[in-house]
Scaffold this active site. Structure first.
Site, PDB file in Angstrom:
ATOM      1  N   ASN A   1      -2.908   6.248  -0.732  1.00  0.00           N
ATOM      2  CA  ASN A   1      -2.599   6.407   0.688  1.00  0.00           C
ATOM      3  C   ASN A   1      -1.908   7.720   1.013  1.00  0.00           C
ATOM      4  O   ASN A   1      -1.928   8.167   2.159  1.00  0.00           O
ATOM      5  CB  ASN A   1      -1.792   5.214   1.189  1.00  0.00           C
ATOM      6  CG  ASN A   1      -2.720   4.035   1.434  1.00  0.00           C
ATOM      7  OD1 ASN A   1      -3.800   4.198   1.997  1.00  0.00           O
ATOM      8  ND2 ASN A   1      -2.322   2.856   0.988  1.00  0.00           N
TER       9      ASN A   1
ATOM     10  N   SER B   1       0.821  -1.206   0.000  1.00  0.00           N
ATOM     11  CA  SER B   1       0.000   0.000   0.000  1.00  0.00           C
ATOM     12  C   SER B   1       0.855   1.256   0.000  1.00  0.00           C
ATOM     13  O   SER B   1       0.322   2.356  -0.096  1.00  0.00           O
ATOM     14  CB  SER B   1      -0.930  -0.011   1.203  1.00  0.00           C
ATOM     15  OG  SER B   1      -0.264  -0.516   2.328  1.00  0.00           O
TER      16      SER B   1
HETATM   17  N1  3HC Z   1     -17.432  -9.299  -0.131  1.00  0.00           N
HETATM   18  C1  3HC Z   1     -18.427  -9.226  -1.035  1.00  0.00           C
HETATM   19  N2  3HC Z   1     -19.379  -8.256  -1.001  1.00  0.00           N
HETATM   20  C2  3HC Z   1     -19.322  -7.357   0.014  1.00  0.00           C
HETATM   21  C3  3HC Z   1     -18.317  -7.386   0.992  1.00  0.00           C
HETATM   22  C4  3HC Z   1     -17.327  -8.404   0.891  1.00  0.00           C
HETATM   23  N3  3HC Z   1     -16.323  -8.497   1.754  1.00  0.00           N
HETATM   24  N4  3HC Z   1     -18.527  -6.351   1.853  1.00  0.00           N
HETATM   25  C5  3HC Z   1     -19.614  -5.706   1.421  1.00  0.00           C
HETATM   26  N5  3HC Z   1     -20.104  -6.302   0.315  1.00  0.00           N
HETATM   27  C6  3HC Z   1     -21.229  -5.868  -0.518  1.00  0.00           C
HETATM   28  C7  3HC Z   1     -22.563  -6.046   0.147  1.00  0.00           C
HETATM   29  O1  3HC Z   1     -23.083  -7.321  -0.114  1.00  0.00           O
HETATM   30  C8  3HC Z   1     -23.389  -4.952  -0.510  1.00  0.00           C
HETATM   31  O2  3HC Z   1     -23.858  -5.368  -1.774  1.00  0.00           O
HETATM   32  P1  3HC Z   1     -25.158  -4.682  -2.467  1.00  0.00           P
HETATM   33  O3  3HC Z   1     -24.770  -3.269  -2.807  1.00  0.00           O
HETATM   34  O4  3HC Z   1     -25.421  -5.513  -3.663  1.00  0.00           O
HETATM   35  O5  3HC Z   1     -26.253  -4.738  -1.432  1.00  0.00           O
HETATM   36  C9  3HC Z   1     -22.380  -3.836  -0.733  1.00  0.00           C
HETATM   37  O6  3HC Z   1     -21.091  -4.449  -0.711  1.00  0.00           O
HETATM   38  C10 3HC Z   1     -22.475  -2.808   0.353  1.00  0.00           C
HETATM   39  O7  3HC Z   1     -22.336  -3.463   1.615  1.00  0.00           O
HETATM   40  P2  3HC Z   1     -23.306  -3.254   2.865  1.00  0.00           P
HETATM   41  O8  3HC Z   1     -24.698  -2.937   2.394  1.00  0.00           O
HETATM   42  O9  3HC Z   1     -23.126  -4.416   3.802  1.00  0.00           O
HETATM   43  O10 3HC Z   1     -22.695  -2.042   3.664  1.00  0.00           O
HETATM   44  P3  3HC Z   1     -22.387  -0.591   3.180  1.00  0.00           P
HETATM   45  O11 3HC Z   1     -23.365  -0.074   2.199  1.00  0.00           O
HETATM   46  O12 3HC Z   1     -22.180   0.116   4.449  1.00  0.00           O
HETATM   47  O13 3HC Z   1     -20.990  -0.705   2.402  1.00  0.00           O
HETATM   48  C11 3HC Z   1     -18.652  -0.754   2.264  1.00  0.00           C
HETATM   49  C12 3HC Z   1     -19.867  -1.302   2.971  1.00  0.00           C
HETATM   50  C13 3HC Z   1     -18.627  -1.252   0.827  1.00  0.00           C
HETATM   51  C14 3HC Z   1     -17.443  -1.331   3.001  1.00  0.00           C
HETATM   52  C15 3HC Z   1     -18.718   0.817   2.288  1.00  0.00           C
HETATM   53  O14 3HC Z   1     -18.914   1.260   3.606  1.00  0.00           O
HETATM   54  C16 3HC Z   1     -17.467   1.464   1.747  1.00  0.00           C
HETATM   55  O15 3HC Z   1     -17.301   1.607   0.554  1.00  0.00           O
HETATM   56  N6  3HC Z   1     -16.582   1.908   2.660  1.00  0.00           N
HETATM   57  C17 3HC Z   1     -15.310   2.514   2.300  1.00  0.00           C
HETATM   58  C18 3HC Z   1     -14.325   1.440   2.009  1.00  0.00           C
HETATM   59  C19 3HC Z   1     -12.991   2.002   1.625  1.00  0.00           C
HETATM   60  O16 3HC Z   1     -12.727   3.198   1.625  1.00  0.00           O
HETATM   61  N7  3HC Z   1     -12.076   1.089   1.298  1.00  0.00           N
HETATM   62  C20 3HC Z   1     -10.711   1.452   0.967  1.00  0.00           C
HETATM   63  C21 3HC Z   1      -9.857   1.274   2.178  1.00  0.00           C
HETATM   64  S1  3HC Z   1      -8.209   1.751   1.842  1.00  0.00           S
HETATM   65  C22 3HC Z   1      -7.471   0.376   1.283  1.00  0.00           C
HETATM   66  O17 3HC Z   1      -8.036  -0.708   1.236  1.00  0.00           O
HETATM   67  C23 3HC Z   1      -6.063   0.544   0.811  1.00  0.00           C
HETATM   68  C24 3HC Z   1      -5.064   0.044   1.795  1.00  0.00           C
HETATM   69  O18 3HC Z   1      -3.803   0.236   1.217  1.00  0.00           O
HETATM   70  C25 3HC Z   1      -5.094   0.713   3.134  1.00  0.00           C
END
Ligand code: 3HC
Length: 284
Positions: free
Chosen positions: A192, A120
């Protein structure tokens, strides 16, 4: 080069997500981790996340079974990586550990195998430097958590990465249903370098008593339409991971603006790492 079989090293949050998307997209996947318990937990997580997709009619039950059948697990790098065309390393953000793995990969894989890192923030050029004879095959392939959901792959060339390696990874990312975005090699890349100072500043707001974690997150969710507030997101990413990345930025730029907030350091020292330990800025 046609890629049909990949190895993913590290069965943590990112590794199991990466294995999931490759398997779901029809690739054979060798998932490698020194710890059998981590491999078992990873398979259970992939099963759960595929079931969630079945429940939402995004894939069928037989798609799920087929995806799971494409994943094999290994506890040593040689048996898991010697017959693949691509390795994606997704272990902890620790340069010495990555160095050890890359050196071993250079010995056990064929000369054609592309060695990608999901790092990352660590420089791809520096990682490629430890396997000089293979440096044109080393590339950054940075996925985002949760990997099955997030569309981005940040693709990063090191100084020696060949155009051919880049093209293979760009096309492959599209086959995974992702959008590859090219960025140059610099500490924290783009993702990041922008995200972590925001999270760090949110932590400073709590540290200085400007607002509670809940209120910091409400401001960013309701005012900036972020899906999660920065502190909820920090817990989700892992506070140890956030601290590691901030340290790479701080050292890489030698600039005090990336100084990790003392509260972040203290929470990591206390083992409050977020979702994975049951407590961070919130309790789970
Ligand atoms: N696997 C498969 N599907 C998943 C999942 C997983 N692990 N987690 C969530 N989903 C799906 C759900 O089934 C849902 O599908 P739908 O739209 O068809 O209903 C969809 O994703 C949304 O999930 P939820 O309804 O349970 O919950 P939210 O609407 O609150 O979304 C989230 C959850 C997608 C995590 C959203 O909150 C989000 O986008 N958060 C920000 C995440 C982010 O910023 N990630 C980047 C982090 S930085 C990084 O990774 C880089 C590293 O270097 C640090």
């Amino acid at each position: 080069m046609e890629i049909t079989k990949v190895a993913v090293i590290g069965a943590g949050t990112m590794g199991n997500g990466i294995a999931h998307v490759f398997a779901q997209s029809g690739f054979k996947v060798n998932l490698i981790d020194v710890n059998q318990g981590s491999l078992d937990r990873a398979l259970a997580t992939i099963d759960k996340n595929l079931s969630r997709m079945v429940a939402k009619d995004k894939i069928s039950e037989s798609d799920k079974d087929a995806a799971l059948s494409r994943i094999q697990t290994f506890t040593d790098i040689k048996s898991g990586a010697d017959s693949v065309q691509l390795v994606v390393e997704a272990v902890n953000e620790n340069f010495d550990l990555k160095t050890k793995i890359f050196k071993e990969l250079a010995e056990v894989t064929s000369e054609e195998t592309i060695l990608a890192s999901n790092t990352s923030s660590i420089s791809i050029t520096k990682l490629a430097g430890v396997v000089k004879e293979r440096s044109e095959k080393v590339i950054g392939m940075h996925f985002f958590n949760p990997v099955p959901v997030m569309k981005l792959v940040e693709v990063v060339n090191g100084l020696d990465t060949s155009d051919e390696t880049y093209e293979v990874i760009e096309n492959l990312s599209k086959k995974l249903g992702k959008t590859p975005v090219y960025v140059n090699d610099a500490p924290g890349f783009v993702s990041n370098r922008v995200l972590m100072p925001m999270i760090n500043e949110a932590i400073f707001c709590v540290y200085e008593g400007v607002a509670t974690p809940e209120n910091v997150d409400e401001v960013m969710k309701l005012g900036m339409a972020h899906p999660m507030g920065p502190l909820r997101l920090a817990d989700f990413i892992g506070l140890d991971v956030c601290l590691d990345i901030l340290r790479v930025l701080y050292d890489g730029f030698a600039d005090p603006k990336y100084r990790p907030c003392p509260l972040l350091v203290k929470m990591v020292d206390a083992g409050k790492l977020g979702d994975k330990t049951g407590e961070g800025f919130y309790k789970y």
